[in-house]
Design an enzyme around this catalytic site. Structure first.
Site, short mmCIF file in Angstrom:
data_model
loop_
_atom_site.label_atom_id
_atom_site.label_comp_id
_atom_site.label_asym_id
_atom_site.label_seq_id
_atom_site.Cartn_x
_atom_site.Cartn_y
_atom_site.Cartn_z
CG PHE A 105 -37.25 -45.97 1.18
CD1 PHE A 105 -35.99 -46.03 0.62
CD2 PHE A 105 -37.83 -47.16 1.61
CE1 PHE A 105 -35.32 -47.24 0.48
CE2 PHE A 105 -37.17 -48.38 1.47
CZ PHE A 105 -35.91 -48.42 0.90
CG HIS A 117 -31.79 -50.91 -1.55
ND1 HIS A 117 -31.53 -49.58 -1.73
CD2 HIS A 117 -32.33 -51.03 -0.29
CE1 HIS A 117 -31.90 -48.91 -0.65
NE2 HIS A 117 -32.39 -49.77 0.24
CE1 TYR A 150 -32.83 -41.74 2.92
CE2 TYR A 150 -34.90 -40.75 3.63
CZ TYR A 150 -34.17 -41.49 2.71
OH TYR A 150 -34.79 -41.98 1.59
CG ASP A 162 -29.61 -47.41 9.93
OD1 ASP A 162 -30.12 -48.29 10.62
OD2 ASP A 162 -28.47 -46.96 10.10
#
Length: 220
Positions: A78, A187, A67, A65
């Site tokens: 990221f 992750h 931020y 998703d």
């Protein structure tokens, strides 16, 4: 349907844009931007594609998703805008690069510099409502980004796919592992980074593979 996206991608993805689900997705997204605060800014929804043409793709990193805090999302997974504090996952990514490649932590979390070198920083969902993680999931974006992954897998060779966490690994199950390098680990989130993200060596492994393919390595 006419979508404002970089020309090489437009040619590859026009069949997706013409499908009913994408029309429904477009209507949903337009309504969302009209009625709520949505990230990233509308002009950056396809920033990952605009910064990294289809022909230039050497590495694909899959996120989930955008931020959902003010000023963070810039259309690249990221990545955050210049001057924005690093979210925890990005901080851990930079820590792993420092450990793997001996590079200092950079001054900015803006990863456009990676995208410009051929890193497709692809979120599964390309929009999100402010402060509501996952709010635009299951609206059609996942079908679209699945098609993007399949297109890269089918029509290119020697691409590095970096899949952090079970969500990305499940989404990447369609990648042809005979033609591409697929790197998997937990992750970089603080919840899982110590279970095998740290020490995964993905950045050096990606560059070694690219050089074996006769391609320029990425300046991470």
């Amino acid at each position: 349907m006419d979508v404002k996206i970089e020309d090489s991608w437009k040619g590859k993805l026009q069949t997706e844009f013409d499908k009913p689900y994408f029309q429904q997705l477009t209507n949903f997204v337009k309504g969302a931007y009209t009625n709520n605060t949505i990230y990233p800014p509308g002009k950056l929804i396809f920033n990952a594609f605009d910064r990294c043409t289809f022909d230039n793709v050497k590495v694909v990193i899959l996120g989930q998703d955008p931020y959902h805090g003010p000023g963070q999302a810039n259309g690249l997974c990221f990545s955050v805008n210049d001057g924005v504090q690093y979210p925890p996952s990005l901080q851990n990514i930079f820590k792993e690069i420092a450990q793997d490649l001996g590079k200092p932590i950079p001054d900015t979390g803006n990863l456009e510099r990676w995208a410009d070198q051929g890193v497709l920083l692809l979120n599964a969902t390309l929009t999100v409502e402010a402060h509501k993680a996952g709010s635009h999931q299951k609206k059609g974006w996942e079908e679209f980004t699945d098609a993007v992954i399949k297109k890269v897998s089918d029509e290119k060779e020697g691409v590095v796919f970096i899949l952090w966490g079970s969500y990305a690994q499940k989404k990447g199950a369609i990648i042809d592992t005979k033609k591409h390098l697929v790197l998997k680990s937990p992750h970089p989130s603080p919840l899982s980074a110590h279970r095998g993200f740290f020490g995964n060596g993905h950045f050096s492994k990606a560059n070694e593979y690219l050089q074996q393919q006769g391609k320029e390595p990425i300046e991470w």
